[in-house]
Write an enzyme that holds these catalytic residues in place. Structure first.
Site, PDB file in Angstrom:
ATOM      1  N   TYR A  56       0.840  -1.196   0.000  1.00  0.00           N
ATOM      2  CA  TYR A  56       0.000   0.000   0.000  1.00  0.00           C
ATOM      3  C   TYR A  56       0.878   1.251   0.000  1.00  0.00           C
ATOM      4  O   TYR A  56       1.503   1.584   1.013  1.00  0.00           O
ATOM      5  CB  TYR A  56      -0.922   0.031   1.214  1.00  0.00           C
ATOM      6  N   HIS A 121      -0.372 -12.197   0.743  1.00  0.00           N
ATOM      7  CA  HIS A 121      -1.289 -11.268   0.084  1.00  0.00           C
ATOM      8  C   HIS A 121      -1.906 -11.862  -1.177  1.00  0.00           C
ATOM      9  O   HIS A 121      -3.073 -11.610  -1.486  1.00  0.00           O
ATOM     10  CB  HIS A 121      -0.527  -9.976  -0.248  1.00  0.00           C
ATOM     11  N   PRO A 201     -15.858  -3.826   2.321  1.00  0.00           N
ATOM     12  CA  PRO A 201     -17.239  -4.150   2.697  1.00  0.00           C
ATOM     13  C   PRO A 201     -18.240  -3.044   2.364  1.00  0.00           C
ATOM     14  O   PRO A 201     -19.447  -3.289   2.377  1.00  0.00           O
ATOM     15  CB  PRO A 201     -17.139  -4.350   4.213  1.00  0.00           C
ATOM     16  N   LEU A 202     -17.719  -1.857   2.052  1.00  0.00           N
ATOM     17  CA  LEU A 202     -18.595  -0.750   1.661  1.00  0.00           C
ATOM     18  C   LEU A 202     -18.527  -0.489   0.164  1.00  0.00           C
ATOM     19  O   LEU A 202     -18.804   0.612  -0.316  1.00  0.00           O
ATOM     20  CB  LEU A 202     -18.224   0.517   2.454  1.00  0.00           C
ATOM     21  N   ARG A 204     -16.177  -0.204  -2.027  1.00  0.00           N
ATOM     22  CA  ARG A 204     -15.214   0.801  -2.494  1.00  0.00           C
ATOM     23  C   ARG A 204     -15.828   2.195  -2.563  1.00  0.00           C
ATOM     24  O   ARG A 204     -15.633   2.939  -3.519  1.00  0.00           O
ATOM     25  CB  ARG A 204     -14.624   0.372  -3.826  1.00  0.00           C
ATOM     26  N   GLY A 205     -16.605   2.500  -1.520  1.00  0.00           N
ATOM     27  CA  GLY A 205     -17.184   3.835  -1.398  1.00  0.00           C
ATOM     28  C   GLY A 205     -18.620   3.956  -1.846  1.00  0.00           C
ATOM     29  O   GLY A 205     -19.267   4.977  -1.582  1.00  0.00           O
ATOM     30  N   PHE A 207     -21.262   2.633  -0.709  1.00  0.00           N
ATOM     31  CA  PHE A 207     -22.224   2.712   0.384  1.00  0.00           C
ATOM     32  C   PHE A 207     -21.978   3.910   1.302  1.00  0.00           C
ATOM     33  O   PHE A 207     -22.517   3.969   2.398  1.00  0.00           O
ATOM     34  CB  PHE A 207     -22.219   1.411   1.197  1.00  0.00           C
TER      35      PHE A 207
END
Length: 327
Positions: A56, A121, A201-202, A204-205, A207
């Site tokens: 990252y 990973h 879980p959202l 990628r934005g 929600f």
């Protein structure tokens, strides 16, 4: 914050963790001061399971966490990952010596002597699984990691790895718009006592209070390459999720909190790790574990967002290359 157990005999951690990829600028400009405020807010909300990776921002996310940990002295449960390379000729490397060296770099950036969870990973099929897991077991024995995890792998790999040395967690994309883990990974984790750590879980934005606009995404925003955000697919996806937003408002919840509550209801093995750069966004979903969904509530949610509603794939062809496909 409710608690869940990491793996079968691992540490007790919050039911919701924090994904820290955003601190490296994967979804837009990230300022360290904003990241520190977000981390402070997470701890205040009882969210102390922090998930990062050496890839990252080429280590930036780990460095941000390391500076924050040094300045605050906060006790957290740390997870990081290794195994993705920057070599186009060999995009993954699961050789034990490579994973050990990558872990040492992560520990230095994080400023710690050990991490609680160290993921492979991405699976490297050129290295025998026995060698990879054996090397990770050595790291456990040496006290450098509390346990190991796997990311984006098939059920057969989970079973084979767990038979060599117990696996603490499997990380997979899992949300209302990505339900693939329900076709084998979730069931395997439940049967073996492994945690399923749900990233993105959202969606990628999607929600969030306001849906992301692909037209304004920065050049380095990884969503630019994801088919679900393409001009051909995004309008249909947005229309579906707008209906979910309406439902969330009717239920007195933010869309992000309701999406996490649905995910938490799937299994006590599921631990979502939503990511954000800001304390403000975190406040929208930090109490999702307190939301009780009845069978009727879940039916309403799934009538608006039925399994398979999403238009387009969750990865581009290039992004799929190192992911194990199983159905």
């Amino acid at each position: 914050m409710q608690d869940r157990t990491l793996g079968q005999n691992g540490p007790t951690i919050p039911a919701i963790g924090l994904g820290c990829m955003s601190f490296a600028g994967a979804f837009g400009t990230a300022r360290d001061e904003d990241s520190f405020r977000c981390l402070d807010a997470a701890v205040d909300a009882g969210i102390t399971f922090l998930d990062t990776a050496n890839i990252y921002g080429a280590g930036r996310s780990e460095e941000v966490l390391g500076r924050w940990l040094k300045s605050t002295g906060t006790q957290v449960t740390l997870a990081t990952k290794g195994g993705i390379t920057r070599d186009p000729a060999r995009p993954t490397n699961n050789d034990p010596a490579y994973l050990r060296a990558e872990l040492e770099g992560s520990l230095a950036r994080l400023g710690v002597d050990r991490v609680d969870l160290y993921y492979v990973h991405r699976r490297d099929p050129s290295v025998p699984l026995e060698d990879t897991i054996g090397g990770l077991a050595d790291l456990v024995a040496e006290g450098k990691i509390g346990g190991y995890g796997l990311s984006e792998v098939a059920p057969h790999t989970i079973r084979a790895a767990h038979a060599i040395h117990p696996c603490l967690a499997v990380q997979s994309e899992y949300s209302l718009w990505t339900r693939l883990p329900e076709l084998g990974v979730l069931q395997t984790c439940e049967a073996l006592g492994i945690s399923l750590v749900a990233f993105a879980p959202l969606a990628r934005g999607m929600f969030g209070r306001v849906a992301p606009d692909p037209a304004t995404m920065g050049e380095n925003d990884l969503r630019r390459d994801i088919p679900r955000f393409s001009p051909a697919n995004y309008p249909a996806n947005l229309a579906h999720i707008q209906r979910f937003r309406t439902l969330a408002e009717e239920m007195g919840q933010t869309p992000s909190a309701l999406a996490l509550a649905w995910l938490l209801s799937r299994s006590d093995r599921v631990i979502p790790i939503p990511g954000t750069r800001t304390a403000e966004h975190l406040s929208d979903w930090a109490d999702a574990d307190t939301i009780h969904l009845s069978a009727e509530d879940i039916a309403r949610i799934e009538s608006v967002l039925p399994a398979g509603f999403a238009h387009g794939d969750r990865y581009s062809e290039g992004q799929w290359k190192s992911v194990e496909r199983y159905c």
